[in-house]
Write a protein that holds these residues in place. Structure first.
Motif, PDB file in Angstrom:
ATOM      1  N   THR A  15       0.828  -1.209   0.000  1.00 16.43           N
ATOM      2  CA  THR A  15       0.000   0.000   0.000  1.00 16.43           C
ATOM      3  C   THR A  15       0.860   1.255   0.000  1.00 16.43           C
ATOM      4  O   THR A  15       0.462   2.285  -0.505  1.00 16.43           O
TER       5      THR A  15
ATOM      6  N   GLU B  42      -4.737  -3.857  -3.104  1.00 11.85           N
ATOM      7  CA  GLU B  42      -6.086  -3.656  -2.537  1.00 11.85           C
ATOM      8  C   GLU B  42      -6.393  -4.708  -1.474  1.00 11.85           C
ATOM      9  O   GLU B  42      -7.052  -4.408  -0.469  1.00 11.85           O
ATOM     10  N   ARG B  44      -4.236  -5.992   0.496  1.00 10.66           N
ATOM     11  CA  ARG B  44      -3.525  -5.547   1.700  1.00 10.66           C
ATOM     12  C   ARG B  44      -4.254  -4.381   2.346  1.00 10.66           C
ATOM     13  O   ARG B  44      -4.384  -4.309   3.564  1.00 10.66           O
ATOM     14  N   ARG B  45      -4.730  -3.473   1.495  1.00  8.59           N
ATOM     15  CA  ARG B  45      -5.424  -2.293   2.024  1.00  8.59           C
ATOM     16  C   ARG B  45      -6.663  -2.720   2.811  1.00  8.59           C
ATOM     17  O   ARG B  45      -7.002  -2.104   3.820  1.00  8.59           O
ATOM     18  N   ARG B  46      -7.328  -3.771   2.337  1.00  9.33           N
ATOM     19  CA  ARG B  46      -8.554  -4.243   3.014  1.00  9.33           C
ATOM     20  C   ARG B  46      -8.243  -5.274   4.087  1.00  9.33           C
ATOM     21  O   ARG B  46      -9.149  -5.910   4.626  1.00  9.33           O
ATOM     22  N   GLY B 296     -13.584  -0.659  -2.369  1.00 14.96           N
ATOM     23  CA  GLY B 296     -13.416  -0.669  -0.923  1.00 14.96           C
ATOM     24  C   GLY B 296     -14.700  -0.907  -0.153  1.00 14.96           C
ATOM     25  O   GLY B 296     -14.668  -1.086   1.061  1.00 14.96           O
TER      26      GLY B 296
END
Lengths: 301, 301
Positions: A15, B42, B44-46, B296
């Protein structure tokens, strides 16, 4: 000459860290060097127009250096590109990209020209009136090249004061700019160098990633203005560096010193360290002019 | 059942919009559906752990649906994965991924198993005690499948009050949970359904992207709980939708209505429109329960 770092971290995109990709603006050219996953988004974030990129150089076929290329090539098609795109990279790159485009039935409607590299000796792979690009064979786990970008010497600049002092008519200025000597009405010949300034000294940029510490490199890098040399690790991981065919910050500095470069840029950091400042601290123990690449950072030289 | 949208915009990744990828959590499985460029970031972001994903379903081989797959597969290797990863997608996907791994000399050290799809009829492609997955053949510019995910009916739940009323010893509770009838000491047999509650009704999720408007679809989608149906365009671009084999929001709603689904989720938006709310406005003119996917966003069903 301007270097924009799109990504400079080893291994996988995260990220907050991007894999390798950078844009070199050199003598009117805008060149993309390596293209990790997500490069097209970083190009947009840095407001670099895709249409201005005509040459892409790929060092090697590890994912963190080229998995963004299929997407970028596809997007250029969607954007209506018509002019040629030249891709330089290891043998196999054409087959890979071609297969991906074929599976998606998404052939480019612009000429996509591959220049596949297989030589283990430095070779001139691009040249025009403005720049030349030569490979820098590197020793990594798979076939890898760095690239040496050199500006060509520009035209001499007209010294207007000198021309006026000799009473030379403006009609001759273009000839002077083109390097000609001038014969005055009195028959006296004024040498071109009396009427012009030296052009700016041509600049050079060497990109070396990924590579094991290789002292032989310094020969080809002798005197370059800017050297980007990978520093995946610090000396505390020197063994791991050798094993994985990467370099430490100290080793990068040794190469910079031996090659007598003006500026060393470090990058391709492992994400295991707390701060990239540690890389600079280590390198500056033996080479003073060290810059740290970081995602989104741009350097003017 | 939880659906997390990692990306839901058509065509190319941008700084603010991701190409198609979504995670379906269903009956203990965590499934990745499509994998556009940037999907690993994404995930990782979530905060979705890569190690929990064992099945990846790829609808078709356009870049915006699978150019993130080579990177994700490579990262799983770097993370030390050992267990099997199953990839379901159109014929050709194995050759493409294999070639990319071969060029990087980066074979996975975990079993990477491809299940290549070529049928134009629905086929059961995965089944265990918890779920089944069936292809939904779609009509797009290249060979494409949607996927129908169905929970299997769970075990009946023990009705403790009923068991106690009959004076049944706790030692028999596991037998009751396993569906057995119970014979009391007095010889009387109590049917299992007297001692248990119905299990929760199994849920189903249908993913349909990319596809032209195809009324035949509603047959296979009959009564599903949640339908994700692409809506690349609005009706004002209906001709363009047909030409590029995509759908409009209204057409997606027509399919949802004809199939009598409970909830319609729209996505795969073209980025030409000012607001995705326009898609909802258009769809709700004929189908009321419409949700808008967005990058997201997560939905619990």
């Amino acid at each position: 000459m301007r270097l924009t770092i799109l990504g400079c971290y080893a291994a996988t995109p995260r990220t907050l860290t991007n894999p390798t990709a950078q844009v070199l603006e050199i003598n009117g050219h805008i060149i993309l060097i390596d293209c990790g996953e997500g490069t097209q988004v970083e190009l947009r974030r840095r407001k670099i127009k895709f249409s201005r990129i005509n040459h892409i150089f790929i060092s090697h076929l590890h994912g963190d250096h080229f998995f963004g290329l299929p997407g970028l090539i596809s997007t250029m098609r969607l954007l209506g590109r018509e002019k040629e795109l030249h891709v330089y990279g290891p043998k196999g790159i054409k087959e890979a990209i071609t297969l991906l485009l074929k599976l998606g039935d998404s052939w480019t409607n612009y000429p996509l020209l591959f220049h596949e590299l297989a030589s283990k000796e430095p070779e001139l792979v691009f040249e025009d009136k403005k720049i030349s690009v030569t490979t820098i064979p590197l020793d990594h786990r798979i076939y890898t090249n760095g690239f040496l970008f050199k500006e060509k010497e520009g035209k001499r600049k007209l010294n207007i004061d000198a021309a006026q002092n000799y009473g030379i008519d403006k009609a001759y200025y273009q000839n002077i700019k083109n390097g000609k000597d001038i014969t005055l009405d009195n028959g006296e010949t004024i040498l071109n160098k009396e009427l012009t300034f030296d052009p700016p000294k041509p600049k050079s940029y060497a990109f070396c990633s990924d590579t094991v510490y290789d002292t032989n490199l310094s020969e080809q890098l002798k005197g370059v203005d800017v050297l980007y040399h990978e520093s995946t690790f610090l000396e505390s991981e020197a063994e791991l560096a050798t094993k994985t065919k990467h370099s430490t910050a100290l080793q990068a500095a040794k190469i910079a010193k031996a090659a007598n470069v003006k500026t060393l840029v470090l990058g391709h950091y492992s994400t295991r360290y707390k701060s990239i400042e540690l890389f600079k601290e280590e390198a500056t123990t033996i080479f003073s002019n060290v810059l740290l690449a970081d995602d989104g950072r741009a350097f003017d030289f």
